[in-house]
Scaffold this active site. Structure first.
Site, PDB file in Angstrom:
ATOM      1  N   ASP A 338       0.854  -1.181   0.000  1.00  0.00           N
ATOM      2  CA  ASP A 338       0.000   0.000   0.000  1.00  0.00           C
ATOM      3  C   ASP A 338       0.886   1.225   0.000  1.00  0.00           C
ATOM      4  O   ASP A 338       2.037   1.148   0.418  1.00  0.00           O
ATOM      5  CB  ASP A 338      -0.832   0.033   1.291  1.00  0.00           C
ATOM      6  CG  ASP A 338      -1.974  -0.949   1.255  1.00  0.00           C
ATOM      7  OD1 ASP A 338      -2.348  -1.343   0.156  1.00  0.00           O
ATOM      8  OD2 ASP A 338      -2.463  -1.314   2.341  1.00  0.00           O
ATOM      9  N   ASP A 635      -4.847  -3.321   4.979  1.00  0.00           N
ATOM     10  CA  ASP A 635      -5.281  -2.882   6.302  1.00  0.00           C
ATOM     11  C   ASP A 635      -6.784  -2.984   6.512  1.00  0.00           C
ATOM     12  O   ASP A 635      -7.248  -3.067   7.628  1.00  0.00           O
ATOM     13  CB  ASP A 635      -4.798  -1.447   6.586  1.00  0.00           C
ATOM     14  CG  ASP A 635      -5.081  -0.513   5.414  1.00  0.00           C
ATOM     15  OD1 ASP A 635      -5.879  -0.900   4.535  1.00  0.00           O
ATOM     16  OD2 ASP A 635      -4.515   0.581   5.373  1.00  0.00           O
ATOM     17  N   ASP A 639      -9.438  -6.354   2.485  1.00  0.00           N
ATOM     18  CA  ASP A 639      -8.113  -6.812   2.066  1.00  0.00           C
ATOM     19  C   ASP A 639      -7.868  -8.252   2.517  1.00  0.00           C
ATOM     20  O   ASP A 639      -6.931  -8.901   2.047  1.00  0.00           O
ATOM     21  CB  ASP A 639      -7.011  -5.921   2.668  1.00  0.00           C
ATOM     22  CG  ASP A 639      -6.981  -4.555   2.009  1.00  0.00           C
ATOM     23  OD1 ASP A 639      -7.413  -4.462   0.855  1.00  0.00           O
ATOM     24  OD2 ASP A 639      -6.522  -3.593   2.646  1.00  0.00           O
TER      25      ASP A 639
HETATM   26  P1  ATP Z   1      -3.404   2.827   0.260  1.00  0.00           P
HETATM   27  O1  ATP Z   1      -3.106   2.784   1.724  1.00  0.00           O
HETATM   28  O2  ATP Z   1      -3.743   1.535  -0.371  1.00  0.00           O
HETATM   29  O3  ATP Z   1      -2.439   3.635  -0.511  1.00  0.00           O
HETATM   30  P2  ATP Z   1      -5.101   4.970   0.137  1.00  0.00           P
HETATM   31  O4  ATP Z   1      -5.132   5.499   1.519  1.00  0.00           O
HETATM   32  O5  ATP Z   1      -4.276   5.632  -0.874  1.00  0.00           O
HETATM   33  O6  ATP Z   1      -4.812   3.475   0.169  1.00  0.00           O
HETATM   34  P3  ATP Z   1      -7.900   5.229   0.215  1.00  0.00           P
HETATM   35  O7  ATP Z   1      -7.783   5.551   1.649  1.00  0.00           O
HETATM   36  O8  ATP Z   1      -8.824   4.152  -0.212  1.00  0.00           O
HETATM   37  O9  ATP Z   1      -6.546   4.916  -0.455  1.00  0.00           O
HETATM   38  O10 ATP Z   1      -8.287   6.568  -0.524  1.00  0.00           O
HETATM   39  C1  ATP Z   1      -8.685   6.598  -1.867  1.00  0.00           C
HETATM   40  C2  ATP Z   1      -9.205   7.974  -2.227  1.00  0.00           C
HETATM   41  O11 ATP Z   1     -10.329   8.287  -1.435  1.00  0.00           O
HETATM   42  C3  ATP Z   1      -8.211   9.083  -1.971  1.00  0.00           C
HETATM   43  O12 ATP Z   1      -7.431   9.353  -3.093  1.00  0.00           O
HETATM   44  C4  ATP Z   1      -9.082  10.264  -1.640  1.00  0.00           C
HETATM   45  O13 ATP Z   1      -9.454  10.941  -2.795  1.00  0.00           O
HETATM   46  C5  ATP Z   1     -10.287   9.636  -1.025  1.00  0.00           C
HETATM   47  N1  ATP Z   1     -10.252   9.681   0.439  1.00  0.00           N
HETATM   48  C6  ATP Z   1      -9.303   9.203   1.250  1.00  0.00           C
HETATM   49  N2  ATP Z   1      -9.598   9.402   2.536  1.00  0.00           N
HETATM   50  C7  ATP Z   1     -10.795  10.007   2.557  1.00  0.00           C
HETATM   51  C8  ATP Z   1     -11.663  10.462   3.591  1.00  0.00           C
HETATM   52  N3  ATP Z   1     -11.379  10.329   4.870  1.00  0.00           N
HETATM   53  N4  ATP Z   1     -12.815  11.043   3.241  1.00  0.00           N
HETATM   54  C9  ATP Z   1     -13.139  11.192   1.940  1.00  0.00           C
HETATM   55  N5  ATP Z   1     -12.380  10.781   0.938  1.00  0.00           N
HETATM   56  C10 ATP Z   1     -11.217  10.195   1.212  1.00  0.00           C
END
Ligand code: ATP
Length: 932
Positions: A338, A635, A639
């Site tokens: 990730d 996480d 997953d």
């Molecule tokens: P990884 O840990 O696999 O890299 P990630 O954290 O990049 O996962 P997600 O957390 O699924 O991926 O986030 C995907 C998208 O959702 C982000 O690019 C963002 O645009 C949106 N996003 C992330 N966190 C939030 C939140 N708390 N509220 C709203 N939208 C969110």
């Protein structure tokens, strides 16, 4: 409060909380929906004890002891002891018995301790739970839960105790731990019939089960041993399986060895009889061979080496949950990681704002709430209304909290959301005031699948507002844009931010009537107006950059998988130095590929963006179809299937859900990619050390067998007490001494050997390669023949030169003592050579493994006792050696150093030439770096 009355049915244990209304349950437990006070929680904990389950251990003392005794070798040894005593060799028989007992005790103690250590480590991952105490949400260890506590459940949690639900939102729980049923059940609040079966008590959540989706709050009705799981847990064992592919392979080898050795023993018996030995004597020789040739110390050494590996990985923040992972790590060829928090720091800072009315950059770093807006580098006075609305909505549609502690700001919750709070504060919008002015009425939490979050707020007298934030593509779909603005225009803005490595969130709002109480999916499906975009940076971890480089050197391909935007992913991928052949592959593109195409694409692409959990599962399968050994991080709840499918499932200790941890083979205590690389390095070290122990132990056994066989076949026969018996180069007890005392004392330190200088500069080990590689076999033959030749040569030399002077008996004793001493010295020198399998021992550093010298020191003392102490002389039939004899033994033994040294040199020359011709790992093409 005296004691809490539980509603009892006929059986006192089976409380019927499920037949009561939620309010009644709260009343009986003397608590409220706001939870207990902190003080009351402490008092109840003191009174009722912690919420822990007593578990039975698979590695209980009796089981371990049984494993030690239930070993064919032990039976052979006992048989030979009885035979020796029957033949009148009482001392010999007793020595064998003593060695059996000693060996069992040592094996038992070591294995028991190792098993316990591994078990303790697998419990090191803390279980935390969110509760309401005094009306505030706090996180406490699950062990501190008490009756009456109000627990907040969210998707991915492990239910910490038996609970009666008091509010639910689409709450689904998988109860396989309890009922064996793996389809999640939907939970609800209404009371159910008192005699409902466990699976039908749908208003309860049982300890140990897993929340697969939705949220809920619930009151604790039973803890620890009083929970449903506690009542059956006496049947459930903690399954710490001490078996790994290697131990299984060794067990198989051991079985074949034993059969082979027994066959040779029979042949030896026949040869002895043919040569005219007395039957008893011939039998004794045959059994002695078995005793000498079976590597009985090996199982204990393997377990200990694995246990040391597990402990060292834990010290490097990777906790092993399943022992085979220790070995598999060493052959990992691909790590899929990730991005957020694992490869990056998960310290988000908003840097850019964009609204239909204009765009700004934001100064001020970290959580310090002070900053200004800039436009084209020029500070903006005051905050424009459009930016204010954007920041306000971002701060309200938010579950994180910012608290000032002693002048420092502390964030709890998701860093992405924390960044939005900080941005609002920086622009002079105090978050606390906002929350008071616009109280929240309802919320739909963020989930990786939906990629948005929505909240419903009071907004003045006659209306309410829904705020929506999330991935721009997802939000834009729900927005009506102002005249003159097209979705492509907004998306171009998003790309511009993302190309700079920023995570971009879009924020939107919509007014609804004041009567609106709850949000349903249709309420967030459309009709929003776009407030703007917020772009935040999350820099890569420095140590992750180094770890990625280390992995590349070690022949391991690193792939990044993220839910973020394609451009953001590519930009971060470049900063991390990931190899790739082109643009990132997105989840949507991935979904359109068939399995064959995916295998092809999966092998060539190293950055994956906007990926959903189900894509991860397909990707793992695709890589495995190409014979890759895949480590995959995760996480979230969803997953879990990918973690299970991967050869090594890696969960996050801090941010990971309980569900992902349950599914994983290892848990990273610091969520850091660098810890995976560290674990791989440890995994390779452990395997190296096991092979070192093997390469050390096997020649001893083979050498001893050769010495004996040679004696039986070719040595002259002598008459002892009227019967014919062979002239033996060693007595059975002496063989036991070498095989059990010396070998174990010397092999154990090898399990502690430090890593070889080049562990991370060579390709991963092939998981299908044999344990007894050609290398080990050749090394074993060379060393064994040398050892046997040296010992037999010196025996003959000493016997023939001494027999004329002091007679048969004295000469035999001296010659045998000398043969044993030669073997032991030989082992000491050989063990030093085994410290590095293929490299020069001079490159290791003399003090890199002090246990080596402890082992040698102990053995030298023991051996001096063996030669010079009258008591030992009597027991083992030895006699004092003079300096000349000792010198001769040392001289002969030391020959092993140049021989193995030369063999290593030859091998390294040959490997260097073949290395130049080596291809990259099968099925994987490592393309050029992404264009900078
Ligand atoms: P990884 O840990 O696999 O890299 P990630 O954290 O990049 O996962 P997600 O957390 O699924 O991926 O986030 C995907 C998208 O959702 C982000 O690019 C963002 O645009 C949106 N996003 C992330 N966190 C939030 C939140 N708390 N509220 C709203 N939208 C969110």
């Amino acid at each position: 409060m005296d004691s809490i009355k539980t509603p009892q049915t006929s059986s006192p244990a089976a409380a019927s909380w499920h037949s009561l209304a939620a309010e009644d349950v709260l009343k009986r437990l003397q608590t409220t929906a706001e939870g207990l006070s902190h003080q009351e929680g402490q008092q109840r904990l003191a009174r009722h004890g912690p919420n822990v389950l007593e578990r039975q251990s698979q590695s209980g003392p009796l089981r371990v002891l049984f494993r030690q005794i239930n070993n064919p070798l032990i039976w052979v040894l006992l048989g030979s002891a009885v035979l020796a005593i029957a033949l009148g060799k009482v001392t010999d028989g007793l020595v064998v018995l003593a060695v059996v007992v000693l060996n069992t005790v040592i094996g038992f103690v070591q294995e028991f301790r190792a098993g316990r250590a591994i078990e303790a480590l697998s419990r090191m991952v803390p279980e935390l739970t969110a509760v309401l105490r005094g009306g505030h949400k706090v996180t406490v260890p699950a062990a501190e839960l008490v009756l009456g506590d109000v627990v907040m459940l969210a998707s991915g949690d492990k239910v910490p105790a038996d609970l009666r639900l008091i509010s639910v939102r689409n709450l689904q729980v998988e109860e396989a731990a309890l009922t064996g049923e793996s389809v999640p059940v939907m939970k609800q609040l209404r009371p159910v019939a008192e005699d409902a079966a466990l699976g039908d008590r749908s208003n309860l959540a049982f300890g140990g089960t897993l929340v697969t989706s939705g949220t809920g709050t619930a009151v604790v009705v039973a803890t620890g041993g009083h929970t449903e799981l506690g009542r059956i847990s006496k049947m459930l064992g903690e399954t710490v399986d001490l078996q790994t592919p290697l131990t299984k392979a060794l067990a198989t080898i051991g079985r074949f060895l034993t059969i082979g050795i027994l066959a040779v023993s029979v042949v030896l018996l026949a040869v002895g009889l043919l040569r005219g030995y007395a039957v008893g004597e011939a039998l004794l020789v045959a059994i002695t061979l078995a005793v000498a040739a079976i590597p009985e110390g090996l199982p204990a050494i393997v377990t200990i080496a694995l246990a040391i590996g597990v402990q060292r990985m834990a010290a490097r923040r990777a906790v092993i949950r399943k022992l085979p992972a220790v070995e598999t790590l060493g052959s990992t060829t691909v790590i899929c990681s990730d991005k957020t928090g694992t490869l990056t720091r998960n310290e988000m800072t908003v840097q850019a704002l964009w609204t239909p009315a204009g765009g700004w950059t934001m100064s001020g770093v970290g959580y310090a709430p002070e900053g200004r807006l800039h436009q084209k580098g020029v500070p903006v006075d005051g905050v424009p209304e459009a930016a204010r609305e954007l920041l306000r909505a971002g701060a309200l549609c938010n579950d994180a909290a910012l608290q000032s502690k002693g002048g420092k700001w502390e964030l709890t919750g998701d860093p992405t959301e924390g960044a939005l709070l900080v941005a609002a504060e920086k622009a002079g919008l105090p978050v606390e005031e906002l929350c008071e002015r616009f109280p929240r009425v309802d919320a739909i939490p963020f989930e990786s699948e939906s990629q948005f979050m929505a909240t419903l707020h009071e907004d003045g007298e006659d209306r309410r507002s829904i705020f929506l934030k999330g991935a721009p593509e997802v939000i834009l779909r729900r927005c009506a844009l102002p005249e003159g603005l097209r979705p492509e225009g907004v998306l171009a803005e998003v790309e511009r931010m993302a190309e700079g490595g920023m995570r971009v969130l879009a924020v939107a709002s919509k007014a609804v009537p004041a009567t609106h109480e709850r949000m349903e999916p249709e309420h967030v499906a459309g009709g929003f107006s776009l407030l703007g975009l917020q772009g935040m940076i999350d820099p890569p971890r420095q140590e992750a950059i180094a770890a990625v480089r280390a992995c590349h050197e070690a022949g391991i391909v690193v792939k990044m998988i993220t839910g973020d935007h394609q451009k953001t992913a590519e930009s971060i991928g470049r900063e991390l130095g990931l190899h790739g052949t082109g643009p990132a592959l997105t989840g949507r593109q991935l979904a359109e590929l068939n399995d064959h195409q995916l295998a092809e694409a999966g092998a060539t692409t190293n950055v994956f963006a906007r990926v959903a959990p189900e894509h991860k599962l397909r990707l793992v399968r695709a890589l495995q179809a190409r014979h890759q050994v895949v480590a995959m991080t995760g996480d979230g709840v969803n997953d879990a299937p990918a973690l299970k499918q991967a050869n090594i499932g890696v969960a996050m200790g801090i941010t990971g859900t309980a569900v992902s941890k349950e599914a994983a083979d290892i848990v990273l205590m610091d969520d850091n990619f660098a810890s995976i690389a560290a674990a791989v390095e440890e995994g390779r070290r452990v395997y190296d050390n096991l092979i070192k122990s093997l390469a050390f132990v096997l020649p001893t056994n083979l050498g001893l067998a050769l010495i004996l066989a040679f004696g039986v076949a070719f040595f002259p026969i002598q008459e002892v007490g009227g019967a014919l018996a062979p002239l033996m180069p060693m007595l059975p007890t002496q063989l036991l001494w070498i095989n059990l005392v010396a070998t174990v004392a010397l092999a154990l330190p090898l399990a502690f050997e430090a890593k070889e200088p080049n562990v991370m500069q060579r390709p991963p080990r092939s998981p299908s390669g044999p344990v007894l590689s050609r290398f080990v076999v050749v090394r074993t033959l060379v060393a064994a023949v040398l050892m046997a030749a040296g010992a037999i040569g010196l025996f003959l030399w000493e016997y023939t030169s001494e027999v004329g002077r002091s007679g048969h008996a004295v000469a035999l004793r001296e010659a045998q003592t000398m043969a044993v001493t030669t073997v032991i010295l030989f082992q000491i020198f050989y063990m030093l050579m085994c410290r590095s399998l293929k490299g020069s021992i001079f490159r290791l550093g003399w003090l890199s493994n002090p246990t080596v010298f402890v082992g040698i020191g102990v053995l030298v003392l023991l051996q001096l006792g063996f030669i010079y102490l009258p008591f030992m002389q009597k027991v083992f039939g030895t006699s004092a050696l003079d300096w000349k004899a000792l010198g001769m033994s040392t001289l002969v033994a030391v020959v092993i150093l140049p021989v193995i040294g030369a063999e290593k040199l030859w091998r390294s020359r040959r490997e260097r030439t073949s290395l130049d011709r080596r291809e990259p790992p099968r099925g994987l093409r490592v393309g050029p770096r992404l264009p900078a």
